[in-house]
Design a protein around this motif. Sequence first.
Motif, mmCIF file in Angstrom:
data_model
loop_
_atom_site.group_PDB
_atom_site.id
_atom_site.type_symbol
_atom_site.label_atom_id
_atom_site.label_comp_id
_atom_site.label_asym_id
_atom_site.label_seq_id
_atom_site.Cartn_x
_atom_site.Cartn_y
_atom_site.Cartn_z
ATOM 1 N N HIS A 99 0.809 -1.202 0.000
ATOM 2 C CA HIS A 99 0.000 0.000 0.000
ATOM 3 C C HIS A 99 0.849 1.261 0.000
ATOM 4 N N ASP A 100 2.126 1.121 0.355
ATOM 5 C CA ASP A 100 2.979 2.302 0.379
ATOM 6 C C ASP A 100 3.500 2.669 -1.004
ATOM 7 N N GLY A 101 3.083 1.908 -2.017
ATOM 8 C CA GLY A 101 3.459 2.245 -3.385
ATOM 9 C C GLY A 101 4.840 1.765 -3.779
ATOM 10 N N ASP A 102 5.469 0.977 -2.923
ATOM 11 C CA ASP A 102 6.805 0.477 -3.236
ATOM 12 C C ASP A 102 6.726 -0.977 -3.670
ATOM 13 N N VAL A 103 7.616 -1.321 -4.576
ATOM 14 C CA VAL A 103 7.840 -2.726 -4.871
ATOM 15 C C VAL A 103 9.188 -3.062 -4.276
ATOM 16 N N ARG A 104 9.207 -4.019 -3.424
ATOM 17 C CA ARG A 104 10.463 -4.384 -2.767
ATOM 18 C C ARG A 104 11.004 -5.674 -3.326
ATOM 19 N N ILE A 105 12.305 -5.718 -3.489
ATOM 20 C CA ILE A 105 12.944 -6.896 -4.063
ATOM 21 C C ILE A 105 13.837 -7.496 -2.995
ATOM 22 N N THR B 25 9.805 2.580 -6.390
ATOM 23 C CA THR B 25 8.548 3.260 -6.087
ATOM 24 C C THR B 25 7.742 3.360 -7.379
ATOM 25 N N VAL B 26 6.563 2.772 -7.364
ATOM 26 C CA VAL B 26 5.783 2.714 -8.595
ATOM 27 C C VAL B 26 4.593 3.655 -8.552
ATOM 28 N N GLY B 27 4.294 4.220 -7.452
ATOM 29 C CA GLY B 27 3.161 5.125 -7.383
ATOM 30 C C GLY B 27 2.814 5.370 -5.948
ATOM 31 N N GLU B 28 1.685 5.993 -5.722
ATOM 32 C CA GLU B 28 1.307 6.251 -4.349
ATOM 33 C C GLU B 28 0.885 4.971 -3.656
ATOM 34 N N LYS B 29 0.166 4.149 -4.403
ATOM 35 C CA LYS B 29 -0.206 2.847 -3.882
ATOM 36 C C LYS B 29 0.007 1.840 -4.991
ATOM 37 N N ALA B 30 0.371 0.659 -4.629
ATOM 38 C CA ALA B 30 0.475 -0.397 -5.632
ATOM 39 C C ALA B 30 -0.590 -1.429 -5.301
ATOM 40 N N VAL C 111 -1.627 0.849 -15.595
ATOM 41 C CA VAL C 111 -0.855 -0.390 -15.440
ATOM 42 C C VAL C 111 0.472 -0.119 -16.122
ATOM 43 N N GLN C 112 1.535 -0.131 -15.374
ATOM 44 C CA GLN C 112 2.804 0.290 -15.954
ATOM 45 C C GLN C 112 3.844 -0.812 -15.852
ATOM 46 N N GLY D 274 14.512 -1.732 -12.243
ATOM 47 C CA GLY D 274 13.463 -0.833 -11.788
ATOM 48 C C GLY D 274 13.325 0.426 -12.615
ATOM 49 N N GLU D 275 13.839 0.394 -13.870
ATOM 50 C CA GLU D 275 13.656 1.567 -14.727
ATOM 51 C C GLU D 275 12.214 1.560 -15.250
ATOM 52 N N PRO D 276 11.569 2.711 -15.280
ATOM 53 C CA PRO D 276 10.219 2.759 -15.842
ATOM 54 C C PRO D 276 10.268 2.421 -17.334
ATOM 55 N N ASP D 277 9.355 1.630 -17.771
ATOM 56 C CA ASP D 277 9.399 1.139 -19.148
ATOM 57 C C ASP D 277 8.049 1.378 -19.827
#
Lengths: 1132, 186
Positions: free
Chosen positions: A33-39, A52-57, A76-77, A84-87
Motif C-alpha cells: 500500500h505504500d506504493g513500493d515494490v520491494r525486491i 517506487t511505482v506510485g502512491e499505492k500499488a 498499469v505500468q 526498476g527503470e520505468p518502461d
Amino acid sequence: MPCERKPMRYGHSEGHTEVCFDDTGKFIVTCGHDGDVRIWENLDDDDPRFITVGEKAYSLALKNGKLVTANSSNAVQIHTFPDGEPDGILTRFTTNATHVTFNTSGSKVAAGSSDFLVKVVEVSDSSQQKTLRGHEAPVLSVTFDPKGDFLASASCDGSVVVWNIEEQAQVISWPVLQKTNDVSNAKSLCRLAWQPRTAKFLAVPVETKVHLYERESWNHVTTLSDDLLNQPINVAAWSPCGNFLAAASVGGFIIVWDIESKLCVERQKHEKGFTVCGLAWHPSGSQIAYTDTEGCLGLLEGFRASVPTTNTPKVPAGKPERGYEDLFDDEDDDQVMDEGCSDANSPAKKAASGVQADEEDDDDFVIPATGRVKNRGAILDDENSLDSGSLKFGRPKFGDDNDDDADSAVMTAGPLPATLRPVYEGPQPTPPQKAFQPGSTPVHLTHRFMMWNSVGTVRGYNDEQDNAIDVEFHDTAVHHAMHLTNSLGHTMTDVSQEAVLLACASTNELASKIHCLHFSSWDTNKEWMVDLPQGEDARALCLGQGWAAVATSTLIVRLFTIGGVQREIFSLPGAVVCMAGHGEQLLIVYHRGTGFDGEQALGVQLLQFGRKRRQIINGEPLPISQKSYLCWLGFTAEGTPCYVDSEGVVRMLNRSLGFTWTPVCNTRDTCKSKSDHYWVVGVHENPQQLRCIPCKGSRYPPTLPRPAVAILPFKLPLCQTTTEKGQMEEQFWRSVLFHNHYSFLSSSGYEVDEVGQSQSQKEQQELLMKMFALSCKLEREFRCVELAELMTQNVVTLAIRYASKSRRMALAQRLSEIALEKASQIQEEEQEDVTEYSDIRQTSSGRSSYDQTDVREKHHRRQTLEDERSQELEEEEGEREIESEDGVEAPKRLNPFAKVPGSSLEQATPLSSKVGRPNPFKVLGSGKSSPVSCHPRVKNILDHMTPSRKLAPLSASAGKSNRSPVLKPLPPRAKGKAQSTLLEITGAKAVVKKTQEILEARDDQQKKADAPTAPSPADNAETVRPKTGFQLWLEENRKNITADHPDLEETDIIKEAMGLFRNLSADERLAWTERAKGLTGDVKDLKKRKRTEAGGGIENEIGQLEANENDAKKKKAMDPSSKLSAFAFHKD
Amino acid sequence: MDPSEVEFLAEKELVKIIPNFNLDKLYLIGGDLGPFNPGLPLYVPVWLALNLKQRQKCRVVPPDWMDVEKLEEMRELERNAATFTPAPCPYYMELTKLLLNHASDNIPKADEIRTLVKDIWDTRIAKLRLSADSFITQQEAHAKLDNLTLMEINTIRGFLLESLNCMYKLRSNLQPGSSKGPLADY
C-alpha cells in the motif's frame, strides 16, 4: 509435516500487499500500500531494494524481466526488473486496476479494474488491446489459461467468468460468489488460479472451499476444503508443477492440497492470524511466500516433505540430470546442456499451433532457469544432494511417467532429500551473536549512530551521494564537532575525551585499518593509522584513558597507547562480542561456547591497567536473561561495569559481593507498548540515573529527528516493593550498591566526592533507622537486631534509645551488646593500623565483602573520632566552667577509644547534668558504652546531618568539578592515601596521647594542666596550638624554676610551676590569660585564611561548628576552637 | 499592556533544552536551575534557553504541541468549533515567534509550524472580532469568552475599550437631558 514457517518480517505499510517470485526464484518481489515494490534476496534481507511505482500499488506481476504493476494513478505500468527503470505505461483505466497477471509466456498481460473492465494487452505493443466487457461490478481477479485460449475473471457482481480472448466473449459464467459493490467490501479477493502445464483445472475460491472446474467441459469437478478453514479463502495458487494447490484464507490459514489425492498435505497458520492476501510459489516449488494485510512477508520452506505416491514416479526422471550436475557442478556445463535441450526441443515443437508456441517459449525458459536454481541449491548444501542421489537410487518404485517435462521432476526432487535426512530433535544451537559496538545502531542502516556515549555521538551516513561520519561532542568544551569523509568505510567507532577511534574491516585490496583522531594531542600530528596484519579484521574496539584496545577476528586483543604506540597483545578464549573501556579498566565480553535454544554463552573479562595491572574478572560466564543477547556494555560514569541484555535488564557489577552481577533496572517495565524499547546510552551512579533513548516501536533510535535522552530510575527487583518494608529495603540495598564505587575509586587512587559519600552513608543509616522503627512497631525484635548489625555504632546508640523509649528492654540490651561489639571492632581496627585496600583479587576470594565495610567503617570511625573530639572539647569546657573542686571527674570521662575498662562508671559525671537525660544503661555497668558519650554523640549525629545538607550546595558550587563524572586522579596519587592515613594515625595518636596526658594530669591533681599540656594533634609547625596563659608564664619562669630546683624532672617542673602559678594573684593570672588570648587570635586568623584556601565541605562544617561554639561560649571559646581549627586543617 | 510585555511574561514558560556544557545548579531568585549536564535534557525558562541558544550553548527541544500533526488537528478543531478551543499553550503565539526566530534550526518543519500557528491565530482573532462585533451590535452588557490567551486579549483590549467608551459617549449624548456635563471615561 516438516515444512518450516519462517518468522514474518515487516515489508510494507498496512494494507493490501502482493507477492511473487522472479523467474529464477532468486528474488521475492512484493508490493504494498505504500506504493513500493520491494525486491528481497531472501527473507533475511534487511535492506531490500525498492522501486517506487506510485502512491499505492494494488497488484504486481513479474515475468521475463518485466515488472507490471497496477497503481493508484489508474495505470498499469511496466518497469524493468531488477533495475526498476520505468518502461512505459501498458494501459489505463478510469479507476484503479485491481489485479494484473501475465500469461504463461509473458507476452500478454491481463488486468481487471474497478471500472468493470478486463483488458488483455500485448506487452511488446500496448496498442494491441482486447477489452472484455460484461462484468457488472469491479473485477476482483483475472487469470490466463496456460494454453492461452481463455481467460477467467472474478468480479464483485458475484460471477466468475471464463472468456474466450480471441472472440472477446464470455464462454461461461458461474454465479458462485457473494455480491458486493466494491473490492474493498468484498469478503474475499477471490484470486483465481489455473492449473499450469496441463491447464486442466481452474481453481476458484468460493467461501471457505476451493472449487475446481474442468477445462472445456467447464464442469465443477471437485471441491477442496479443510476443517481449519472457517473463513473465506482469499487466494489460491498452483505449484509450478501443477500437482499442488495452495490456498490462503482471511483467517491466516494456508492450506496445501495434493490434487491427485485431494488430500490436504500441509496446514499452516499465519503467526498472528492476519489475513493473507498474497501467495506465491517458488519456481522450484519448495517455498511459498505470502504476505498479509499488515504488510508483513512470510515464507514457508521445505515443501513437499512427504511426497505423495503420485509424485514418486517422477523422481527417476530427474535422476540422470541430477547425476550430471553432481558430477560437473559447473555453470558452463549447465548452459551447454540447457542450450542443447532447448535446441532439441524447439524445432520439434515448432509445428505446434500459434498459441502453443507461447507455451513452448515458456518451457524453454523454464528449464534452464530451474536447472540453475536447483544447481545453486546443490552447491549450497551438497550433502543433501549426495543423500538424495543415494536415496533415489535406492528407491525401487518406478511408476510410469506421464509427464515428460524434466523440470517438474527436478522440482519435486529438489526439496525431497532435505526431509529424509535424519532429524535431530534435541536442543538447537543458537547462532552466536555478532560483534557490535555498544551504543551503536546496526551497520546495515544507511543513517546510523556509530556511537552514542557519555562523551558524544558519532553518526554515520552511507547513502549514494555521501559516505561520511559526523562526530559531535555533548560538551563542546571537549572539542568542536567534526565531519569526516568515510572513504575507508569505517564501521566501528569509539569516542572519548581524548580521541576518536575508527576501524574498518578488510576488503580485497586493503587490510583492516585502525584510525585514531587524537584531538587532545598537544603536538601537530593529531592522527595515526595502523594496518592490521593480513587476514585479521577488527571486530570491536574501545578507548580508555590513554589507551585504545582493538579485538580482532583472530581472537586477539591489541592494545595501543593513545598516541599510537603498540602495547600489550593477548588472546581471547572466544570470538569477541564487544568491549568497553573506562579509565584504566577494560571490559571484554566474548563467546565462551555455543549456546543452545536461544541462549548465548558469553564470558567476561575485566582487566585493569595502570600501576596495578591485573585481571579482575577472568573469564567468568556473563549472566544474561533467558533467550536474550547482549545489547549494551559499558561502565557507569563512576567506573563500575554494567550491561544491558535484549530483555532490557540492566545489570551492574557488585564489587563488594565477590564480583557478582546485580540486576538494577528493567527498562521494559517502563515501556508502554511491547514493541517500545529503551536504548541505553549511559549509566550514572551518583546521581542514580539510567540515561537512555526511548524508541517507539523499535529497538534503535533514528538519527533524525535527533532523539532526546530520557532518564530512568533504578529499581532492584526485590520482593514486595509495594510494601513500606520492601520499599525501604530496596532503597537501602540500592544505596549500598550504588555507593560501592566510592571505595573502588579511593582504592584506585581517584578523587572521591566526600560530601556525596557521607551523605549517602547518612541516607543509608537513616533508612536503617526507619526500618528499625518499623520492625519495632511490628514487634519484630529479632529483625531489629538484624538491622542493628548493619548499623554503625552511632546509629546503634540511637536505636538503643529508641528501643528503651518504647520500653523494649530486652531488645535494648541486645543492642547494647552489638554496640559494644562494634566499638571494640573499631578499636581493633584502629590498633592494627590502617591496612590498605590493596589487592582486590585476593580479597575477593577471602574477605572481600568485609573489605567494603571496612572502608565504610573507617570513614565512620573518622567521623566518630571527629564527633568524639568536639565532644571532648565541649566537655573540657564544661569542666572548666565548673572549675571544679572535684578534679577527678574530668579524666574519668571516657573516650571510648581509651579503653580503660571499668573506669567510667564509678561515678556520675558532671556532664550528665548538662545532658539532662538519664542514661538507660547505667545499670548495664559496661565500661565501654560510655554513658556520657552516648547522648552527645547521638545529638551530634543529628546535628551533623542538617548542616552538611545545608552546606552541600555551597560546596558543590564551589567545586563544580565534583559534578562532572570524569575521573580525576589526585595529582600525586600516593599522597591522597598517605594523607588520609596520616590523618588517621595522627588522629589516633592524638587521642591516645591525650588520654595519657589526662591520666597524668589526674595523678597530679592538676586540673588546669589538662588542656594546655596535651600536645597538639600533629607536630606540625604551622599548627602549633595556641598557648595558654599558664604556658606563657611557664616559659618565662621556667629558668627560675629550674634554677631553684635543678634536680627536678620535666613533669615535676610542671607540677612545681602549676603550684607557683596558682599562687599568683587573680589579676596576674588574668593578665597572662589576656596575653595568651592575643596570641591565639593571631593564630586563628592564620587558620581562617588557610581554610578558605583549602575550601571544602568538611572544613566548612567544622568551621560552622566552631562558630556555633564561639557563639555559645564566648569567653572560653578560644582554646577549643583553635584546637578544632587545627584539626580542620589537618582534615584536608 | 504592550505586546512586548506579554512576550516578557511568556519568557517565563519552561522549555526543554539540551545543553552542551557542564555547569552546576544556578541559584536564582525565581528558583534553582540546572544542573546542566552536556547531552542531558532539562527544563529552563525561555529567556535562558534563547540566551544559551544564541551563544550556541544548547539545543532547544520544541514543546510537544509544536508539532505539525498536532497543530493541524488543532487548526481543524479551531476552524470547526464556534467557540474558542483551548489553546495549545497559554503563550503559543509568543513561544512560536520566539523559538522560531531564534532556534528554527532545532525545530523540524519550522516553516509549516509557523504557517499553522498563524492560521490558528488568524482563526481565533477572526472569531474574537466577530464576537466583539456581535457584542456591540447587540448592545450586550456583558459577554463571556473562554480559552483566550493573554496575547489575544491584549490585541483587542485597546480598541474594544476605546470604542465602547466612545460609543457610550455618543449614546449618552443622544438621550435628552443626560448631557449634564463631561462624562467620566470608562
